[in-house]
Write an enzyme that holds these catalytic residues in place. Structure first.
Site, PDB file in Angstrom:
ATOM      1  N   GLU A  87       0.923  -1.152  -0.203  1.00 10.76           N
ATOM      2  CA  GLU A  87       0.110  -0.170   0.168  1.00 10.76           C
ATOM      3  C   GLU A  87       0.987   1.322   0.040  1.00 10.76           C
ATOM      4  O   GLU A  87       2.116   1.126  -0.061  1.00 10.76           O
ATOM      5  CB  GLU A  87      -0.806   0.015   1.270  1.00 10.76           C
ATOM      6  CG  GLU A  87      -1.731  -1.192   0.996  1.00 10.76           C
ATOM      7  CD  GLU A  87      -3.044  -1.049   2.092  1.00 10.76           C
ATOM      8  OE1 GLU A  87      -3.223  -0.217   2.876  1.00 10.76           O
ATOM      9  OE2 GLU A  87      -3.712  -2.023   2.552  1.00 10.76           O
ATOM     10  N   HIS A 130      -7.916  10.563   4.383  1.00 11.45           N
ATOM     11  CA  HIS A 130      -7.734   9.754   3.277  1.00 11.45           C
ATOM     12  C   HIS A 130      -7.992  10.073   2.058  1.00 11.45           C
ATOM     13  O   HIS A 130      -9.184  10.778   1.758  1.00 11.45           O
ATOM     14  CB  HIS A 130      -8.686   8.242   3.617  1.00 11.45           C
ATOM     15  CG  HIS A 130      -8.159   7.097   2.780  1.00 11.45           C
ATOM     16  ND1 HIS A 130      -8.403   6.713   1.573  1.00 11.45           N
ATOM     17  CD2 HIS A 130      -7.570   6.045   3.388  1.00 11.45           C
ATOM     18  CE1 HIS A 130      -7.817   5.705   1.356  1.00 11.45           C
ATOM     19  NE2 HIS A 130      -7.117   4.974   2.314  1.00 11.45           N
ATOM     20  N   ARG A 142      -0.096   9.209   2.356  1.00  5.37           N
ATOM     21  CA  ARG A 142      -1.673   9.714   2.371  1.00  5.37           C
ATOM     22  C   ARG A 142      -1.719  11.354   2.436  1.00  5.37           C
ATOM     23  O   ARG A 142      -2.654  11.772   1.823  1.00  5.37           O
ATOM     24  CB  ARG A 142      -2.534   9.120   3.427  1.00  5.37           C
ATOM     25  CG  ARG A 142      -2.744   7.560   3.110  1.00  5.37           C
ATOM     26  CD  ARG A 142      -3.470   7.058   4.208  1.00  5.37           C
ATOM     27  NE  ARG A 142      -3.583   5.725   3.928  1.00  5.37           N
ATOM     28  CZ  ARG A 142      -3.988   4.988   4.808  1.00  5.37           C
ATOM     29  NH1 ARG A 142      -4.637   5.115   6.161  1.00  5.37           N
ATOM     30  NH2 ARG A 142      -4.467   3.508   4.674  1.00  5.37           N
ATOM     31  N   HIS A 188     -10.017  10.644   8.271  1.00  2.00           N
ATOM     32  CA  HIS A 188      -9.857   9.230   8.197  1.00  2.00           C
ATOM     33  C   HIS A 188      -9.265   8.806   9.665  1.00  2.00           C
ATOM     34  O   HIS A 188      -9.788   7.746  10.214  1.00  2.00           O
ATOM     35  CB  HIS A 188      -9.128   8.670   7.111  1.00  2.00           C
ATOM     36  CG  HIS A 188      -8.667   6.991   7.217  1.00  2.00           C
ATOM     37  ND1 HIS A 188     -10.000   6.465   6.975  1.00  2.00           N
ATOM     38  CD2 HIS A 188      -7.704   6.318   7.151  1.00  2.00           C
ATOM     39  CE1 HIS A 188      -9.451   4.876   6.708  1.00  2.00           C
ATOM     40  NE2 HIS A 188      -7.888   5.057   6.981  1.00  2.00           N
ATOM     41  N   ARG A 224       0.189   8.676   9.392  1.00  3.34           N
ATOM     42  CA  ARG A 224       0.022   7.257   9.650  1.00  3.34           C
ATOM     43  C   ARG A 224       0.470   6.512   8.481  1.00  3.34           C
ATOM     44  O   ARG A 224       0.111   6.727   7.568  1.00  3.34           O
ATOM     45  CB  ARG A 224      -1.121   7.032  10.052  1.00  3.34           C
ATOM     46  CG  ARG A 224      -1.112   5.357  10.588  1.00  3.34           C
ATOM     47  CD  ARG A 224      -2.643   4.915  11.285  1.00  3.34           C
ATOM     48  NE  ARG A 224      -3.677   5.171  10.083  1.00  3.34           N
ATOM     49  CZ  ARG A 224      -4.167   3.921   9.512  1.00  3.34           C
ATOM     50  NH1 ARG A 224      -3.529   3.028   9.264  1.00  3.34           N
ATOM     51  NH2 ARG A 224      -5.215   4.318   8.498  1.00  3.34           N
TER      52      ARG A 224
END
Length: 520
Positions: free
Chosen positions: A117, A245, A291, A352, A387
């Site tokens: 990811e 997000h 992100r 998010h 994160r």
């Protein structure tokens, strides 16, 4: 009629993955556990986690440590990173693989299938299609319900934490160090406020995305644990770092939902309305950039172009692969008229994950005696300013195990007195639901417009003025009315929003999720 009081060893507020895992560890060691949740067992943010969970079994997880630190913009706590990297594999194997036997996707030879990811330089994420969180939480919920010693109470909303300073009937207790001994909680089925007196209290209430107009979080995620902890004097940290997000489904009239980053890990790319890839010139990783970088790039693109959304182009993925690897997203998009095997997915950013929260050490302890925090409610510094994808479920497992281990050791050697909680007195008035909805909507719009993806000193100052005035009205409203779930949510939402704005205003440096635009 006297207030109902329930005594327990461990009181856990929140039944997502962190709270449920802690409850299992404590009950299996012979401790009584009260597990409270706003709604049914699977109505937690953990249930909506799509991408997966890190399972890095490399002898030296140096690359994982580097990816977490890089995603955090160099601000994460190295000790917290080391704990996750070193204890994570065992936590996954013991609970998810050996105990719960989660059906993670596997290759033809039976090996665990590893995905990649955004922000990851290697494939190290195990998954069950695109419903990993649901697979894990449904299995652990079943295990919790079958474990002696755990009493699950759905539909209970924590109102306030109990402390010796404020809620003990013994006047001498106010001279004790700051100490938690449980909480008042509303039983939404009866309207009764119950006192839960506990030797250990654990905040596992999830995130705060619900204070923003657009969010991937479950309803009610307004920072309940953060607000309650603040009211009793717990230390909070890094609340300015709210991760947005970048890919959330967008269509007028449709409920927004998360589009997993794993799609980009498999080759999907972000494009504009004309099919142009706009991320390639923004970051070396392109659409797989961290992100915060992607969310700002999408926001900048929308502002500059006037377009309502960006698009996720899946043309590099074969239709059969899309349907087999991402069946839930395929079906949900199709229900809204978008066939993702034939056309791109319309997406926008949304709030998010809260990288900050109630400050704890690596065993979940706060600065308030016998009060712990784990999961998204807590902040060990693992995420720093941003994160890394698929660390959240792993953090829940590692934190729950560490906190339970520390608590069990203390419970075995220490006897804590059980104070008597002061009676709860409820006002007679019924809250006007229209006023509650209007106030909550104003909080969400204010936070989205002035304290969202891109901030400025002037925007934050305006947000603070609006929210301070609104808090006065809400506090008066709360004092005069009988508590309900919606009213408690509103009270905590306004407090959490102000805390986020305050933290953002104190930090003039753009890092990770916290981006301050130049000038005003």
């Amino acid at each position: 009629m006297p207030m109902k009081t329930i005594h327990t060893d461990c009181l856990v507020l929140g039944a997502g993955l962190a709270g449920s895992a802690y409850a299992l560890h404590a009950a299996r060691a012979g401790r009584t556990v009260e597990l409270l949740s706003l709604a049914e067992p699977l109505q937690a943010n953990s249930d909506w986690a799509q991408g997966g969970i890190i399972y890095d079994t490399a002898p030296d997880p140096h690359s994982l440590r580097e990816d977490i630190m890089e995603a955090s913009d160099g601000t994460a706590n190295p000790a917290a990173i080391n704990q996750l990297a070193e204890e994570g594999p065992a936590a996954v194997k013991e609970l998810l693989l050996d105990d719960l036997n989660i059906g993670f996707d596997r290759g033809t030879a039976g090996e665990l299938e590893l995905a990649r990811e955004g922000g990851h330089h290697e494939r190290r994420i195990i998954h069950t299609k695109d419903t990993t969180g649901h697979s894990i939480l449904s299995a652990i919920a079943t295990k919790v319900d079958a474990t002696p010693g755990i009493t699950r109470r759905s539909g209970f909303v924590a109102v306030d934490l109990l402390t010796l300073s404020h809620n003990s009937t013994n006047p001498q207790d106010r001279y004790e160090p700051l100490t938690c001994f449980g909480c008042y909680a509303l039983d939404t089925a009866t309207g009764e406020v119950v006192a839960f007196v506990a030797r250990k209290t654990v905040l596992a209430t999830g995130g705060l995305g619900g204070i923003f107009q657009h969010t991937t979080n479950q309803p009610g995620s307004v920072g309940h644990g953060v607000a309650m902890a603040y009211r009793v004097g717990a230390r909070l940290i890094d609340l300015e770092y709210v991760q947005f997000h970048p890919t959330v489904f967008f269509k007028k009239g449709a409920q927004p939902f998360l589009i997993t980053e794993a799609l980009r890990g498999e080759g999907a790319v972000l494009v504009d309305g004309h099919g142009r890839r706009f991320m390639d010139g923004v970051h070396p990783l392109g659409s797989l950039a961290p992100r915060d970088v992607v969310s700002r790039a999408v926001q900048h693109h929308l502002a500059a172009s006037g377009e309502l959304c960006a698009y996720l182009d899946l043309s590099a993925l074969k239709p059969d692969f899309i349907r087999s690897r991402f069946p839930a997203i395929y079906e949900r998009c199709l229900a809204h008229g978008v066939d993702i095997t034939l056309e791109p997915i319309p997406v926008v950013p949304a709030a998010h994950f809260s990288c900050g929260g109630v400050h704890t050490d690596l065993a979940g302890r706060t600065n308030v005696r016998h009060l712990n925090a784990i999961g998204e409610t807590a902040c060990t510094g693992l995420h720093g300013a941003n994160r890394l994808a698929s660390t959240s479920l792993l953090e829940c497992l590692v934190a729950a195990k560490a906190a339970a281990r520390a608590d069990l050791a203390e419970l075995a050697k220490d006897r804590f007195p059980a104070p008597t909680a002061c009676e709860w007195l409820s006002p007679a008035k019924i809250a006007d639901p229209l006023l509650i909805r209007q106030d909550l909507q104003q909080i969400r719009q204010t936070m989205w417009n002035y304290a969202g993806i891109i901030r400025s000193p002037r925007r934050l100052a305006r947000a603070r003025r609006i929210l301070l005035e609104l808090r006065e009205d809400i506090q008066a409203f709360y004092r005069d009315c009988r508590p309900t779930r919606d009213l408690i949510e509103l009270r905590n939402a306004i407090q959490t929003a102000l805390l986020v704005v305050h933290a953002a205003a104190l930090n003039p440096v753009s890092k990770g999720c916290h981006y301050i635009a130049g000038g005003d």
